[in-house]
Design an enzyme around this catalytic site. Sequence first.
Site, PDB file in Angstrom:
ATOM      1  N   GLU A 242      89.915  31.351   1.199  1.00 18.66           N
ATOM      2  CA  GLU A 242      88.922  30.151   1.232  1.00 18.66           C
ATOM      3  C   GLU A 242      89.300  29.076   0.309  1.00 18.66           C
ATOM      4  O   GLU A 242      89.946  29.478  -0.925  1.00 18.66           O
ATOM      5  CB  GLU A 242      87.524  30.518   0.822  1.00 18.66           C
ATOM      6  CG  GLU A 242      87.118  31.376   1.837  1.00 18.66           C
ATOM      7  CD  GLU A 242      85.644  31.687   1.712  1.00 18.66           C
ATOM      8  OE1 GLU A 242      84.714  30.745   1.406  1.00 18.66           O
ATOM      9  OE2 GLU A 242      85.042  32.827   2.234  1.00 18.66           O
ATOM     10  N   LYS A 244      88.716  26.789  -2.960  1.00 19.02           N
ATOM     11  CA  LYS A 244      87.466  26.876  -3.978  1.00 19.02           C
ATOM     12  C   LYS A 244      87.068  25.466  -4.670  1.00 19.02           C
ATOM     13  O   LYS A 244      87.833  24.777  -4.907  1.00 19.02           O
ATOM     14  CB  LYS A 244      87.977  27.498  -5.147  1.00 19.02           C
ATOM     15  CG  LYS A 244      87.238  28.011  -6.385  1.00 19.02           C
ATOM     16  CD  LYS A 244      87.682  29.005  -7.434  1.00 19.02           C
ATOM     17  CE  LYS A 244      86.649  29.453  -8.290  1.00 19.02           C
ATOM     18  NZ  LYS A 244      85.777  28.703  -9.116  1.00 19.02           N
ATOM     19  N   ARG A 264      73.001  28.816  -9.344  1.00 18.43           N
ATOM     20  CA  ARG A 264      74.138  30.123  -9.879  1.00 18.43           C
ATOM     21  C   ARG A 264      73.228  30.892 -10.754  1.00 18.43           C
ATOM     22  O   ARG A 264      73.467  32.198 -10.972  1.00 18.43           O
ATOM     23  CB  ARG A 264      75.346  29.508 -10.365  1.00 18.43           C
ATOM     24  CG  ARG A 264      75.962  30.195 -11.407  1.00 18.43           C
ATOM     25  CD  ARG A 264      77.063  31.274 -11.117  1.00 18.43           C
ATOM     26  NE  ARG A 264      77.184  32.253 -12.085  1.00 18.43           N
ATOM     27  CZ  ARG A 264      78.256  32.311 -12.861  1.00 18.43           C
ATOM     28  NH1 ARG A 264      79.215  31.371 -12.882  1.00 18.43           N
ATOM     29  NH2 ARG A 264      78.256  33.214 -13.676  1.00 18.43           N
ATOM     30  N   GLU A 294      78.666  26.112  -1.361  1.00 22.49           N
ATOM     31  CA  GLU A 294      79.115  25.330  -2.408  1.00 22.49           C
ATOM     32  C   GLU A 294      78.511  23.873  -1.993  1.00 22.49           C
ATOM     33  O   GLU A 294      79.103  23.406  -0.952  1.00 22.49           O
ATOM     34  CB  GLU A 294      80.262  25.309  -3.097  1.00 22.49           C
ATOM     35  CG  GLU A 294      80.772  24.672  -4.328  1.00 22.49           C
ATOM     36  CD  GLU A 294      80.647  25.585  -5.513  1.00 22.49           C
ATOM     37  OE1 GLU A 294      79.967  26.776  -5.466  1.00 22.49           O
ATOM     38  OE2 GLU A 294      80.994  25.197  -6.601  1.00 22.49           O
ATOM     39  N   PHE A 334      79.710  29.745   2.440  1.00 20.79           N
ATOM     40  CA  PHE A 334      80.735  30.934   2.402  1.00 20.79           C
ATOM     41  C   PHE A 334      79.934  32.319   2.639  1.00 20.79           C
ATOM     42  O   PHE A 334      80.853  33.091   2.849  1.00 20.79           O
ATOM     43  CB  PHE A 334      81.463  30.603   1.483  1.00 20.79           C
ATOM     44  CG  PHE A 334      80.922  30.700  -0.089  1.00 20.79           C
ATOM     45  CD1 PHE A 334      80.385  31.640  -0.554  1.00 20.79           C
ATOM     46  CD2 PHE A 334      81.067  29.487  -0.754  1.00 20.79           C
ATOM     47  CE1 PHE A 334      79.673  31.346  -1.667  1.00 20.79           C
ATOM     48  CE2 PHE A 334      80.530  29.434  -2.058  1.00 20.79           C
ATOM     49  CZ  PHE A 334      79.825  30.535  -2.621  1.00 20.79           C
ATOM     50  N   ARG A 409      80.766  41.271 -10.811  1.00 19.74           N
ATOM     51  CA  ARG A 409      81.887  40.628 -10.677  1.00 19.74           C
ATOM     52  C   ARG A 409      82.993  41.577 -10.368  1.00 19.74           C
ATOM     53  O   ARG A 409      83.007  42.499 -11.198  1.00 19.74           O
ATOM     54  CB  ARG A 409      82.259  39.920 -12.040  1.00 19.74           C
ATOM     55  CG  ARG A 409      83.378  39.055 -12.054  1.00 19.74           C
ATOM     56  CD  ARG A 409      83.598  38.645 -13.354  1.00 19.74           C
ATOM     57  NE  ARG A 409      82.580  37.626 -13.802  1.00 19.74           N
ATOM     58  CZ  ARG A 409      82.685  36.267 -13.751  1.00 19.74           C
ATOM     59  NH1 ARG A 409      83.528  35.781 -12.759  1.00 19.74           N
ATOM     60  NH2 ARG A 409      81.790  35.446 -14.301  1.00 19.74           N
ATOM     61  N   LYS A 415      89.744  35.005  -7.599  1.00 16.88           N
ATOM     62  CA  LYS A 415      89.996  33.517  -7.601  1.00 16.88           C
ATOM     63  C   LYS A 415      91.429  33.312  -8.079  1.00 16.88           C
ATOM     64  O   LYS A 415      91.986  33.918  -9.050  1.00 16.88           O
ATOM     65  CB  LYS A 415      88.961  32.948  -8.665  1.00 16.88           C
ATOM     66  CG  LYS A 415      88.768  33.214 -10.077  1.00 16.88           C
ATOM     67  CD  LYS A 415      87.919  32.315 -10.714  1.00 16.88           C
ATOM     68  CE  LYS A 415      87.632  32.961 -12.119  1.00 16.88           C
ATOM     69  NZ  LYS A 415      86.752  32.509 -12.828  1.00 16.88           N
TER      70      LYS A 415
END
Length: 575
Positions: A242, A244, A264, A294, A334, A409, A415
């Site tokens: 995707e 970012k 966030r 986002e 997303f 995470r 990323k």
Amino acid sequence: MRFLRLVEYFERLEETTKRLEMFDILAELFKEASAKEIDKIIYLSQGQLLPPFHGLEIGMSEKLLIRAISDASNTPTKKVEDVFRRSGDLGETAGELIKTKGHNLPVEQVYKELLMVAETSGAGSVEKKVGLLSALLKGVSSKEAKYIARFVLGRLRLGIGDPTVLEALALSQGDRALRPALERAYNLCSDLGLVAKTLLKDTIEGVKRFHVKVGYPIRMALCERLPSSEEIIQKIGKAAVEAKYDGFRVQIHKDKEHIEMFSRNLERTTHMFPEIREATRDFIQAETAIIEGEALAYNEATGELFPFQITIQRKRKHGIEELAKEYPLRFFAFDLLYADGEDYTPRPFSERRERLKRLIKKNTVIEPSELFITDRPADIAKYFEEAVERGLEGVVAKRLDAPYAAGSRNFNWIKLKRSYRGELSDTIDVCIVGYFRGKGSRARFGVGALLGAVYDEKTDTFRTVSKVGSGFSEEEFTELKMMLDRIAIPHRHPRVDSVMEADVWVEPRYVVTVTADEITRSPTHTAGRDKEGVGYALRFPRAVGFLREDKKPEDANSVKEIIEMFEQQRKVKVS
Ligand code: ATP
């Protein structure tokens, strides 16, 4: 529990410099609390009345607090101001001027009255707030007044993070093995008070029954990083790739007509995005849903995305409607976490994504994020180049069969960002744990450099990684000094591990983003220290932007990430 008792715990917490002692004191406190009051005790210890997602602010400035102290202690405001000037701490000031014995109020009573202060709004509310607070101060002792005053200004300075509370809660039950279950429940509801209350009322079995609920933000999943598309495919195989986007992460909760949004950092941001709220109401085809994406400013005329500097203007209290006209936002959805009674978090990404697409009725505000599926590194590399050219931050690759990992995470999401030649490919977020006064021209501002630390999840501590002395303007240095002095503490915080001696230590509270040339091994910092006493440090660190208000101390990069980045940097250099 009496409020005075809680204050005695606060005093003990304030004195300790030892991490384990801090856990023990907290565990003792939680053990002594009843199911009815434990939530309030936790909120108060963390300097809040409710979890941040409620968006409740106490709304008292120094000026108003001075008036309340003046009224409660029957002292002219001028005198209160004089005492304040001397100590620089309105807590000390209140403690000094309020000399009554107090009524030994229960925690619940003090909490209730503080809540009333916070909930008073509208016309004439300022006077009412001062009146309510002064009435409360009249009924407490000097010691209690000190902490109430600090609390009201958000300067309790105890530095008790969410993981600290979780660990102490497990300890208070005499069983550290309860921690994962407590953490899971917390990840699903973001309300430590609720988790603790459930634990005391319904035991750990009740905690295990926690499930996703619309209106309670889910702690957000985050990305790991890898330096190349080859490694991404090696790690997760066929992946969804995707764009970012560089905007605000938003978690939308739709409960029929009632729509809320969270950042966030799990703060309520509903007021910032009126057009997204409307679009959710009209175009998300579900009665109840939790969607993530986002939000960013979008240039309708050119079809291009605006940089973050434009989007960030939404972060204000007034004039949002006008701004929404000038810079309308797009919401790139997303992920789907919940829809019409169904918890989607355990489902594989591909399934969540499929349902998400079907949920969005075509409109001009909300659209699914750009995505394609591939197992070829070359495809990712090509798309990455195009994305960067279009002003995007890079790409995020997602494992197709992974569940939504609330609050963690890991490599389910990876990323890949633009890498600057000769510099680290990613910025690093450090938590400020102290500062140095500085020499020469710098001494003018009172702050020459900050002591920055990264987070160690294993021990719930902050370990230093860098002195950051550049990247701030003169005004920013002056402001930093003011902000840091408000959270200054007399000794190193028990959650901080450092061999450097800062001139002024502060409660771990603010996060700042820095860029650096590289990560090096160093004996002066404690992040990732080995047996020989050699840790990791940032070479030529520079701050980018001011403080990261969207990040909590525990959102700073972790020691583990620093070590990973160090390893990746070595690999890149060799190849
Ligand atoms: P950074 O400082 O790079 O933004 P971070 O620590 O805030 O990092 P990361 O884990 O690096 O967060 O990246 C995840 C963030 O990227 C998300 O919080 C989200 O805001 C943003 N993002 C943009 N596009 C996407 C996408 N398609 N999928 C997931 N996250 C995305």
